[in-house]
Design an enzyme around this catalytic site. Structure first.
Site, PDB file in Angstrom:
ATOM      1  N   HIS A   1       0.803  -1.230   0.000  1.00  0.00           N
ATOM      2  CA  HIS A   1       0.000   0.000   0.000  1.00  0.00           C
ATOM      3  C   HIS A   1       0.832   1.275   0.000  1.00  0.00           C
ATOM      4  O   HIS A   1       0.268   2.362  -0.077  1.00  0.00           O
ATOM      5  CB  HIS A   1      -0.979  -0.003   1.178  1.00  0.00           C
ATOM      6  CG  HIS A   1      -2.337   0.529   0.816  1.00  0.00           C
ATOM      7  ND1 HIS A   1      -3.457   0.327   1.593  1.00  0.00           N
ATOM      8  CD2 HIS A   1      -2.762   1.272  -0.237  1.00  0.00           C
ATOM      9  CE1 HIS A   1      -4.492   0.908   1.029  1.00  0.00           C
ATOM     10  NE2 HIS A   1      -4.105   1.496  -0.066  1.00  0.00           N
TER      11      HIS A   1
ATOM     12  N   ASP B   1      -9.583  -0.318   4.724  1.00  0.00           N
ATOM     13  CA  ASP B   1      -8.346  -0.914   5.216  1.00  0.00           C
ATOM     14  C   ASP B   1      -8.533  -1.274   6.689  1.00  0.00           C
ATOM     15  O   ASP B   1      -9.277  -0.607   7.411  1.00  0.00           O
ATOM     16  CB  ASP B   1      -7.216   0.129   5.085  1.00  0.00           C
ATOM     17  CG  ASP B   1      -5.817  -0.465   5.054  1.00  0.00           C
ATOM     18  OD1 ASP B   1      -5.573  -1.462   5.761  1.00  0.00           O
ATOM     19  OD2 ASP B   1      -4.960   0.087   4.331  1.00  0.00           O
TER      20      ASP B   1
ATOM     21  N   HIS C   1      -5.987  -0.934   8.529  1.00  0.00           N
ATOM     22  CA  HIS C   1      -4.977  -0.047   9.096  1.00  0.00           C
ATOM     23  C   HIS C   1      -5.151   1.371   8.556  1.00  0.00           C
ATOM     24  O   HIS C   1      -5.637   1.572   7.448  1.00  0.00           O
ATOM     25  CB  HIS C   1      -3.576  -0.564   8.751  1.00  0.00           C
ATOM     26  CG  HIS C   1      -3.385  -2.012   9.057  1.00  0.00           C
ATOM     27  ND1 HIS C   1      -3.638  -3.009   8.127  1.00  0.00           N
ATOM     28  CD2 HIS C   1      -3.005  -2.635  10.193  1.00  0.00           C
ATOM     29  CE1 HIS C   1      -3.394  -4.188   8.679  1.00  0.00           C
ATOM     30  NE2 HIS C   1      -3.017  -3.993   9.936  1.00  0.00           N
TER      31      HIS C   1
ATOM     32  N   ASP D   1      -2.632   3.665   8.018  1.00  0.00           N
ATOM     33  CA  ASP D   1      -1.559   4.024   7.074  1.00  0.00           C
ATOM     34  C   ASP D   1      -1.253   5.518   7.063  1.00  0.00           C
ATOM     35  O   ASP D   1      -0.942   6.088   6.016  1.00  0.00           O
ATOM     36  CB  ASP D   1      -1.915   3.551   5.653  1.00  0.00           C
ATOM     37  CG  ASP D   1      -1.945   2.038   5.533  1.00  0.00           C
ATOM     38  OD1 ASP D   1      -1.570   1.355   6.504  1.00  0.00           O
ATOM     39  OD2 ASP D   1      -2.367   1.534   4.481  1.00  0.00           O
TER      40      ASP D   1
ATOM     41  N   HIS E   1       4.686   1.443   3.749  1.00  0.00           N
ATOM     42  CA  HIS E   1       3.281   1.112   3.479  1.00  0.00           C
ATOM     43  C   HIS E   1       2.364   1.531   4.629  1.00  0.00           C
ATOM     44  O   HIS E   1       1.143   1.560   4.455  1.00  0.00           O
ATOM     45  CB  HIS E   1       3.102  -0.372   3.120  1.00  0.00           C
ATOM     46  CG  HIS E   1       3.116  -1.331   4.269  1.00  0.00           C
ATOM     47  ND1 HIS E   1       2.510  -2.563   4.213  1.00  0.00           N
ATOM     48  CD2 HIS E   1       3.676  -1.257   5.498  1.00  0.00           C
ATOM     49  CE1 HIS E   1       2.688  -3.207   5.351  1.00  0.00           C
ATOM     50  NE2 HIS E   1       3.390  -2.436   6.152  1.00  0.00           N
TER      51      HIS E   1
ATOM     52  N   ASP F   1      -7.510  -1.972   0.467  1.00  0.00           N
ATOM     53  CA  ASP F   1      -6.544  -2.960   0.919  1.00  0.00           C
ATOM     54  C   ASP F   1      -7.323  -4.218   1.282  1.00  0.00           C
ATOM     55  O   ASP F   1      -8.241  -4.166   2.105  1.00  0.00           O
ATOM     56  CB  ASP F   1      -5.795  -2.410   2.143  1.00  0.00           C
ATOM     57  CG  ASP F   1      -4.662  -3.296   2.616  1.00  0.00           C
ATOM     58  OD1 ASP F   1      -4.783  -4.531   2.518  1.00  0.00           O
ATOM     59  OD2 ASP F   1      -3.660  -2.753   3.117  1.00  0.00           O
TER      60      ASP F   1
ATOM     61  N   ASP G   1      -6.765  -6.479   3.181  1.00  0.00           N
ATOM     62  CA  ASP G   1      -6.789  -6.866   4.592  1.00  0.00           C
ATOM     63  C   ASP G   1      -7.924  -6.173   5.352  1.00  0.00           C
ATOM     64  O   ASP G   1      -8.143  -6.468   6.533  1.00  0.00           O
ATOM     65  CB  ASP G   1      -5.435  -6.667   5.271  1.00  0.00           C
ATOM     66  CG  ASP G   1      -5.039  -5.213   5.537  1.00  0.00           C
ATOM     67  OD1 ASP G   1      -5.908  -4.343   5.637  1.00  0.00           O
ATOM     68  OD2 ASP G   1      -3.820  -4.955   5.659  1.00  0.00           O
TER      69      ASP G   1
ATOM     70  N   GLU H   1      -2.384  -5.225  -1.762  1.00  0.00           N
ATOM     71  CA  GLU H   1      -1.898  -6.161  -0.742  1.00  0.00           C
ATOM     72  C   GLU H   1      -2.364  -7.605  -0.931  1.00  0.00           C
ATOM     73  O   GLU H   1      -2.405  -8.380   0.033  1.00  0.00           O
ATOM     74  CB  GLU H   1      -2.240  -5.657   0.675  1.00  0.00           C
ATOM     75  CG  GLU H   1      -1.614  -4.311   1.034  1.00  0.00           C
ATOM     76  CD  GLU H   1      -0.170  -4.392   1.519  1.00  0.00           C
ATOM     77  OE1 GLU H   1       0.386  -5.509   1.561  1.00  0.00           O
ATOM     78  OE2 GLU H   1       0.403  -3.334   1.859  1.00  0.00           O
TER      79      GLU H   1
END
Length: 311
Positions: free
Chosen positions: A108, A131, A133, A135, A148, A235, A237, A280
């Site tokens: 990412h 996401d 996260h 980031d 990332h 993303d 994830d 990702e």
């Protein structure tokens, strides 16, 4: 104007492969874009009536410098900067040609390229970041030094001056950014989100309100009049590991298959979507069944962004 996409004069999509792993330590994520293409993504989009242009960018590894020491806490900064600057120019060119941008990562950190390129063509755009996260660590707050986890700090202009990323222009206003799906956020990132008053919907909010309400609240915040171009950065994830297991930083308790797809379907339905990142996917992780499941999901998310519906 296409039937559905307000900012696109024709059904042309530019698929930009970003086979890059330099923003984090795990190898394999650089194989994500090609795996999605090998699964038939380009052909699937053509069957949906899109004219597809594909830039594989298979030679990005040639941009790796011989020496790349840590600088201001960031790892491989010269490599990440060289790759993202190169790809950002490709993306800006295709976006200015009014093609839909489908960007396939890669880790990412590639968002430095995708957001910079899209916002150069659409400076009034908004960004929906899906996401687990945030980031948005700065180089100073990052515990790992992996880029990332930092792209949004550069794009919003809070990263500070870093000698290797002078090309990145702060193009993203905090009120044009909204998160969906957060559930693994560092304490410094929580402070940044609060200090900048960034709208963020964690999995708690998805549980509380349902994904339909969350997406509408997200749009109401970053695109209240429904007149701004939308860039989606997804993303995988963000999805629960049971849905997309082959990714580098999985976190339990994520979006279901349908919740992830609803986001893409709803944004496509607005007619305002101009770009989507699918990031990702790491086909080197876990077994073949897990890879198949993750790649299949990545392709179906992309198709939804480009107008595939259940009926």
């Amino acid at each position: 104007m296409t039937e559905q996409y307000q900012f696109l004069p024709s059904k042309d999509v530019s698929i930009i492969g970003i086979p890059f792993n330099g923003g984090q330590p795990r190898e394999g994520v650089e194989g994500g874009p090609l795996k999605l293409i090998e699964f038939g993504l380009a052909n699937q989009l053509e069957e949906m009536g899109w004219s597809v242009e594909y830039q594989a960018n298979e030679n990005l590894c040639e941009l790796r410098p011989k020496e790349d020491p840590d600088v201001l806490n960031l790892k491989q900064p010269k490599y990440v900067s060289a790759v993202t600057q190169y790809v950002a120019k490709q993306i800006a060119q295709a976006a200015k040609e009014k093609k839909f941008l489908l960007n396939l990562g890669g880790d990412h950190s590639s968002a430095l390229a995708t957001v910079s390129g899209v916002f150069e063509a659409y400076p009034d755009a908004c960004l929906i970041w899906v996401d687990a996260h945030a980031d948005i660590n700065t180089p100073a707050t990052s515990a790992s030094g992996n880029v990332h986890g930092c792209p949004l700090s550069f794009l919003t202009g809070i990263a500070g001056n870093h000698p290797d990323f002078g090309w990145v222009k702060p193009c993203l206003q905090a009120d044009r950014l909204v998160y969906i799906g957060l559930r693994d956020v560092d304490d410094p990132e929580k402070k940044i989100i609060k200090d900048l008053n960034i709208k963020a919907f964690s999995m708690h909010h998805v549980d509380k309100y349902g994904i339909g309400k969350v997406v509408e609240m997200a749009l109401d915040h970053v695109n209240p009049n429904r007149d701004r171009p939308i860039h989606l950065s997804f993303d995988v994830d963000a999805l629960d590991p049971s849905v997309a297991p082959s990714t580098g930083t999985p976190v339990r308790g994520g979006l279901t298959f349908r919740e992830g797809h609803y986001i893409c379907e709803r944004l496509a339905e607005t007619g305002l979507l101009v770009a989507a990142d699918i990031m990702e996917v790491n086909p080197a992780l876990l077994d073949d069944q897990c890879v198949f499941k993750t790649v299949e999901t990545g392709c179906s998310l992309a198709r939804c962004c480009l107008g595939e519906t259940l009926l």
